[in-house]
Design an enzyme around this catalytic site. Structure first.
Site, short mmCIF file in Angstrom:
data_model
loop_
_atom_site.label_atom_id
_atom_site.label_comp_id
_atom_site.label_asym_id
_atom_site.label_seq_id
_atom_site.Cartn_x
_atom_site.Cartn_y
_atom_site.Cartn_z
N ASP A 46 0.85 -1.10 -0.24
CA ASP A 46 0.09 0.21 0.04
C ASP A 46 1.04 1.35 0.08
O ASP A 46 0.73 2.28 -0.94
CB ASP A 46 -1.07 0.04 1.34
CG ASP A 46 -1.83 -1.17 1.38
OD1 ASP A 46 -3.12 -0.99 1.44
OD2 ASP A 46 -1.18 -2.39 1.52
N GLU A 68 -5.19 7.61 0.61
CA GLU A 68 -5.48 6.93 1.82
C GLU A 68 -4.46 6.57 2.88
O GLU A 68 -4.59 7.02 4.22
CB GLU A 68 -6.01 5.27 1.35
CG GLU A 68 -6.41 4.69 2.69
CD GLU A 68 -6.83 3.21 2.28
OE1 GLU A 68 -6.97 2.68 1.50
OE2 GLU A 68 -6.94 2.56 3.59
N ASP A 120 -6.48 5.46 -4.10
CA ASP A 120 -6.45 4.43 -2.97
C ASP A 120 -5.57 3.37 -3.67
O ASP A 120 -5.75 2.66 -4.72
CB ASP A 120 -7.89 3.59 -3.12
CG ASP A 120 -7.95 2.66 -1.79
OD1 ASP A 120 -6.86 2.19 -1.38
OD2 ASP A 120 -9.05 2.18 -1.50
N ILE A 122 -3.85 0.53 -2.74
CA ILE A 122 -4.61 -0.73 -2.83
C ILE A 122 -5.91 -1.08 -2.08
O ILE A 122 -5.94 -0.60 -0.84
CB ILE A 122 -3.71 -1.68 -2.01
CG1 ILE A 122 -2.36 -1.78 -2.74
CG2 ILE A 122 -4.06 -3.22 -2.04
CD1 ILE A 122 -1.52 -3.00 -2.32
N ASP A 123 -6.90 -0.94 -2.85
CA ASP A 123 -8.24 -0.79 -2.20
C ASP A 123 -8.55 -2.61 -2.12
O ASP A 123 -8.22 -3.35 -3.13
CB ASP A 123 -9.27 -0.23 -3.20
CG ASP A 123 -10.80 -0.36 -2.87
OD1 ASP A 123 -10.72 -0.05 -1.54
OD2 ASP A 123 -11.45 -0.75 -3.70
N THR A 125 -7.45 -4.25 0.76
CA THR A 125 -6.08 -4.58 1.15
C THR A 125 -6.42 -6.10 1.75
O THR A 125 -5.67 -6.92 1.78
CB THR A 125 -5.52 -4.00 2.19
OG1 THR A 125 -5.28 -2.59 1.50
CG2 THR A 125 -4.29 -4.29 2.86
N ASP A 262 -12.42 5.30 -1.95
CA ASP A 262 -13.10 3.92 -1.92
C ASP A 262 -14.15 4.03 -3.20
O ASP A 262 -14.78 2.78 -3.39
CB ASP A 262 -13.89 3.55 -0.54
CG ASP A 262 -12.62 2.73 0.34
OD1 ASP A 262 -11.78 2.33 -0.21
OD2 ASP A 262 -12.84 2.88 1.42
#
Ligand SMILES: Nc1ncnc2c1ncn2[C@@H]1O[C@H](COP(=O)(O)O)[C@@H](OP(=O)(O)O)[C@H]1O
Ligand SMILES: [Mg+2]
Ligand SMILES: [Mg+2]
Ligand SMILES: [Mg+2]
Length: 318
Positions: A46, A68, A120, A122-123, A125, A262
Site C-alpha cells: 500500500d 488513503e 487508493d 490498494i483498495d 487490502t 473507496d
C-alpha cells in the site's frame, strides 16, 4: 493537458503500479503487514504503491493528493520504511527515502473544492492479503466532478465468460469519452458498456467482507427484485465488473461514511460505461465534501434497473 492525454497518462501510471503490486503480492512477508487504528490492515505494498504513483504524477501533472495512506507508521519503523524505499527505487532509480516519505505525507490533502488527485493505492487490502481481488484506484477531481479515472485490477479475469481467461485488466475513463478495458497480458483495449438487464435476469455484486456492508439488507433487496445469488469480491473491481456488463448492480449498504478514494474512481468508470451511481435515495454523489463522501450507503447499477432498486430500498424493513 487534454482529457484524452490525461487518461493515457493515468493508464501508464496505473499499469506500472500493477507491476509493482503484483510482484509484492507474490512475495509479501508477515512482518510487512501492519494494523491501523481501526484494525484494518496496511502493507508494504500500500505504501510503496501510493509513493510510486504520487512521484510519477509529480513528474507529469503535479496536483494536491487525497490519498488513503501517509508516512506516519513508516517514520516510526525504519525497517519497513527502508523496504518501501527499495521497492519504489526499482521504478525510480535515485529516489531518496525522504522523497518517498514526503510523497506519502502529501496524501493528506483535505479535498473539498478545487482540483486534486484521489488515490487508493490498494483498495481491498484484505483481498490482497488473501491473494484474491484488489484494485489500484486513481482519479482526478475538479470541484466535485471526476474528469479522468483508472482502476487497475491485476487479478481480475479479463472475462468471466472464459474459464481459461488470463487475469489482469485496467479500466480507464474520461468525462464524456466512455470507458475502456485494457488487458494486461496482451495490451489489447476495448470499449466497455453496462448490460441492459433487469428483474430475474439481473445479477449483483457485493463485498466479500460482510463487515464492510450489510449482506442481509442486500439479500432483502435481491429477494424483492428476484435477483440471483451475488458474486462476492473485494475492492472496486466490482465497479469494473458492472461497467463491462458482467453484473447489473453493485450494492454497498454500509453504516460508515465512505472515503472518497473507496468510491470516486470506480463510480466514474461505471458512469462512463453508461451506468448510474447514487445514494440510497437516488441522489448523485458529490466529491467536494472533503476526504469522505458524506454518504454511508450507496449503489451502482446499469441505469436500467436503478428506479426499481430505489423502490425496493424504500420498501425495506429497517
Ligand atoms: N466497516 C466498514 N464499512 C464500510 N467500509 C469499510 C469498513 N471497513 C473497511 N471499509 C472499507 O472497505 C474497503 C474495501 O472495500 P470492499 O469491501 O469493497 O473490498 C476498504 O478499503 P481498503 O482496503 O483500501 O482499506 C475500507 O476503506
Ligand atoms: Mg485501507
Ligand atoms: Mg479502499
Ligand atoms: Mg486501500
Amino acid at each position: 493537458m487534454e482529457l484524452a492525454e490525461l487518461r493515457a497518462m493515468l493508464r501508464e501510471v496505473v499499469v506500472k503500479a500493477c507491476e509493482l503490486t503484483s510482484f509484492l503480492q507474490a512475495s509479501l512477508l508477515k512482518d510487512e503487514v501492519l494494523s491501523k487504528g481501526d484494525f484494518s490492515p496496511v502493507t508494504v505494498a500500500d505504501f510503496a504503491c501510493q509513493a510510486l504513483i504520487t512521484l510519477l504524477l509529480d513528474q507529469r501533472y503535479p496536483l494536491p493528493m487525497v490519498g488513503e495512506e501517509d508516512a506516519k507508521a513508516l517514520r516510526e519503523n525504519a525497517a519497513l520504511a527502508g523496504k518501501v524505499h527499495g521497492h519504489v527505487a526499482k521504478f525510480l532509480p535515485g529516489v531518496t527515502l525522504e522523497e518517498v516519505l514526503d510523497a506519502l505525507d502529501r496524501g493528506r490533502h483535505e479535498g473539498g473544492l478545487g482540483t486534486f488527485w484521489v488515490l487508493d493505492p490498494i483498495d481491498g487490502t484484505k483481498g490482497f492479503l488473501r491473494k484474491a481481488q484488489y484494485a489500484i484506484c486513481l482519479c482526478l477531481v475538479k470541484d466535485g466532478d471526476i474528469l479522468v479515472s483508472a482502476l487497475g485490477c491485476p487479478n481480475l479475469p479479463v472475462s468471466f465468460a472464459d474459464p481459461e481467461s488470463p487475469i489482469g485488466c485496467v479500466f480507464h475513463a474520461a468525462k464524456g469519452l466512455g470507458c475502456v478495458q485494457l488487458n494486461l497480458h496482451d495490451g489489447a483495449e476495448h470499449a466497455v458498456r453496462v448490460d441492459a438487464l433487469r428483474g430475474a435476469d439481473a445479477t449483483y455484486v457485493e463485498s466479500y467482507e460482510s463487515a464492510h456492508s450489510s449482506h442481509s439488507q442486500h439479500a432483502q433487496i435481491a429477494e424483492r427484485l428476484k435477483l440471483g445469488p451475488p458474486r462476492r469480491m473485494d475492492s472496486q473491481c466490482k465497479f469494473g465488473v458492472l461497467a463491462r456488463g458482467e453484473a447489473s448492480l453493485y450494492l454497498r449498504l454500509s453504516d460508515r461514511d465512505q472515503s472518497i478514494w473507496d468510491i470516486a474512481p470506480g463510480a466514474m468508470v461505471v458512469q462512463e460505461a453508461g451506468g448510474q451511481v447514487t445514494d440510497v435515495r437516488g441522489r448523485p454523489l458529490s466529491f467536494s465534501a472533503g476526504r469522505t463522501v458524506g454518504v454511508p450507503a450507496l449503489f451502482a447499477s446499469n441505469g436500467m434497473m436503478h428506479e426499481e432498486v430505489l423502490k425496493a430500498i424504500a420498501g425495506m424493513d429497517s
